[in-house]
Write a protein that holds these residues in place. Structure first.
Motif, mmCIF file in Angstrom:
data_model
loop_
_atom_site.group_PDB
_atom_site.id
_atom_site.type_symbol
_atom_site.label_atom_id
_atom_site.label_comp_id
_atom_site.label_asym_id
_atom_site.label_seq_id
_atom_site.Cartn_x
_atom_site.Cartn_y
_atom_site.Cartn_z
ATOM 1 N N VAL A 51 0.568 -1.386 0.214
ATOM 2 C CA VAL A 51 -0.084 0.075 0.155
ATOM 3 C C VAL A 51 0.892 1.364 0.196
ATOM 4 O O VAL A 51 1.693 1.412 0.877
ATOM 5 N N VAL A 52 1.326 1.838 -0.757
ATOM 6 C CA VAL A 52 1.215 3.393 -0.850
ATOM 7 C C VAL A 52 0.151 4.246 -0.032
ATOM 8 O O VAL A 52 -0.836 5.370 -1.193
ATOM 9 N N PRO A 53 0.189 4.976 1.233
ATOM 10 C CA PRO A 53 -1.066 5.540 1.702
ATOM 11 C C PRO A 53 -0.457 7.520 1.284
ATOM 12 O O PRO A 53 0.580 7.414 0.953
ATOM 13 N N ASP A 54 -1.393 7.480 0.367
ATOM 14 C CA ASP A 54 -1.371 9.051 1.027
ATOM 15 C C ASP A 54 -2.235 9.945 1.523
ATOM 16 O O ASP A 54 -1.951 9.579 2.940
ATOM 17 N N ASP A 55 -2.302 11.228 1.688
ATOM 18 C CA ASP A 55 -2.159 11.983 2.412
ATOM 19 C C ASP A 55 -3.122 12.109 3.296
ATOM 20 O O ASP A 55 -3.969 12.269 4.309
ATOM 21 N N ASN A 56 -4.546 11.026 2.591
ATOM 22 C CA ASN A 56 -5.932 10.811 2.961
ATOM 23 C C ASN A 56 -5.776 9.727 3.863
ATOM 24 O O ASN A 56 -6.682 9.097 4.466
ATOM 25 N N GLY A 57 -4.977 8.997 3.307
ATOM 26 C CA GLY A 57 -4.698 7.371 4.057
ATOM 27 C C GLY A 57 -5.124 6.676 3.641
ATOM 28 O O GLY A 57 -5.689 6.720 1.901
ATOM 29 N N VAL A 58 -5.489 5.221 3.850
ATOM 30 C CA VAL A 58 -6.364 4.489 3.591
ATOM 31 C C VAL A 58 -7.630 4.304 3.923
ATOM 32 O O VAL A 58 -7.579 4.164 5.398
ATOM 33 N N GLN A 59 -8.449 3.534 3.431
ATOM 34 C CA GLN A 59 -9.404 2.925 3.660
ATOM 35 C C GLN A 59 -9.315 1.654 4.890
ATOM 36 O O GLN A 59 -8.616 0.690 4.472
ATOM 37 N N PHE A 60 -10.312 1.758 5.798
ATOM 38 C CA PHE A 60 -9.992 0.458 6.975
ATOM 39 C C PHE A 60 -11.678 0.947 7.475
ATOM 40 O O PHE A 60 -12.040 1.424 8.610
#
Length: 248
Positions: A51-60
């Motif tokens: 996963v390459v998380p961006d500034d908004n993060g990743v969905q959990f």
């Protein structure tokens, strides 16, 4: 985007995974969570996933999990230096991180830290942010440290190495059965100091979250409740689904 924002901060202590699992559980409930640790540990977390998380993060679940790391320009294998630098440099970096969250439109509403970073409680309190500590060991171990710090029981000392320890809700313990950090000859004094310093600020936290559950330790949980608002949140262990996840 979830409206609440919580920061969970971990030291490079080998216990980061437990706090990360809590972060994912919280995000799953529809909350925006920012997880932060030292950059050396953070880079390992990211590099171990696809996963390459961006500034908004990743969905959990219903929420999101984002990452920001505290820069470390020292040798992380040197425990003495790491603990000292985290306290002297990390506090300023943590203040800036919290302020940047507010400027980005996601003000921090809660902070959770682990016991190796007691100064984060002071940072959060000074900024008017409620906070909790995640105790990654059992309630019994928490009670032992709590009683030791507050002088609520007799423990082995330089003059009496062989004293047994008797605490409410816990069977009588020999010196070999208590955490070695509390023995007069115990190793890793900087880590022991950091753990015990957490109890200087324990009255500032709204809750102590413990990686345990009531059915496992009913006696000690009932006994320590007279001193601390303790909430069992465990077991925070890796599930089968999580072990197959692309972000551990």
């Amino acid at each position: 985007m979830p409206t609440a924002a919580i920061i969970l901060i971990a030291a490079s202590s080998g216990k980061t995974g437990t706090l990360l699992r809590l972060a994912k559980h919280v995000a799953d409930k529809g909350i925006l969570v920012t997880f932060t640790t030292t950059s050396d540990i953070g880079n390992k977390i990211i590099s171990s996933s696809d996963v390459v998380p961006d500034d908004n993060g990743v969905q959990f679940g219903s929420g999101r999990l984002r990452f920001e790391f505290l820069d470390t320009n020292w040798d992380p294998s040197n425990v003495d230096e790491s603990m000292h630098r985290l306290e002297t440099v990390g506090a300023t970096s943590f203040v800036n991180l919290i302020r940047n969250q507010s400027h980005a439109g996601r003000p921090v509403t809660y902070v959770v830290n682990n016991p190796f970073l007691p100064w984060t409680v002071d940072v959060a309190t000074d900024l008017g942010i409620p906070c909790a500590v995640l105790w990654v060991q059992s309630c019994a171990v928490f009670s032992i440290y709590y009683h030791y710090h507050h002088g609520l029981g007799e423990f082995p000392s330089e003059t009496n190495h062989n004293i047994s320890v008797c605490l409410p809700g816990i069977p009588i313990m020999t010196p070999e059965e208590i955490p070695s950090f509390l023995l007069p000859s115990g190793p890793y004094k900087p880590i022991a100091k950091a753990i015990l310093e957490q109890f200087y600020t324990i009255d500032k936290v709204s809750k102590v979250l413990v990686n345990s559950f009531t059915e496992l330790e009913p006696g000690v949980i009932a006994a320590i409740a007279k001193y601390v608002h303790l909430i069992p949140v465990g077991p925070l262990v890796e599930s089968d689904d999580e072990s197959r996840s692309n972000l551990r």
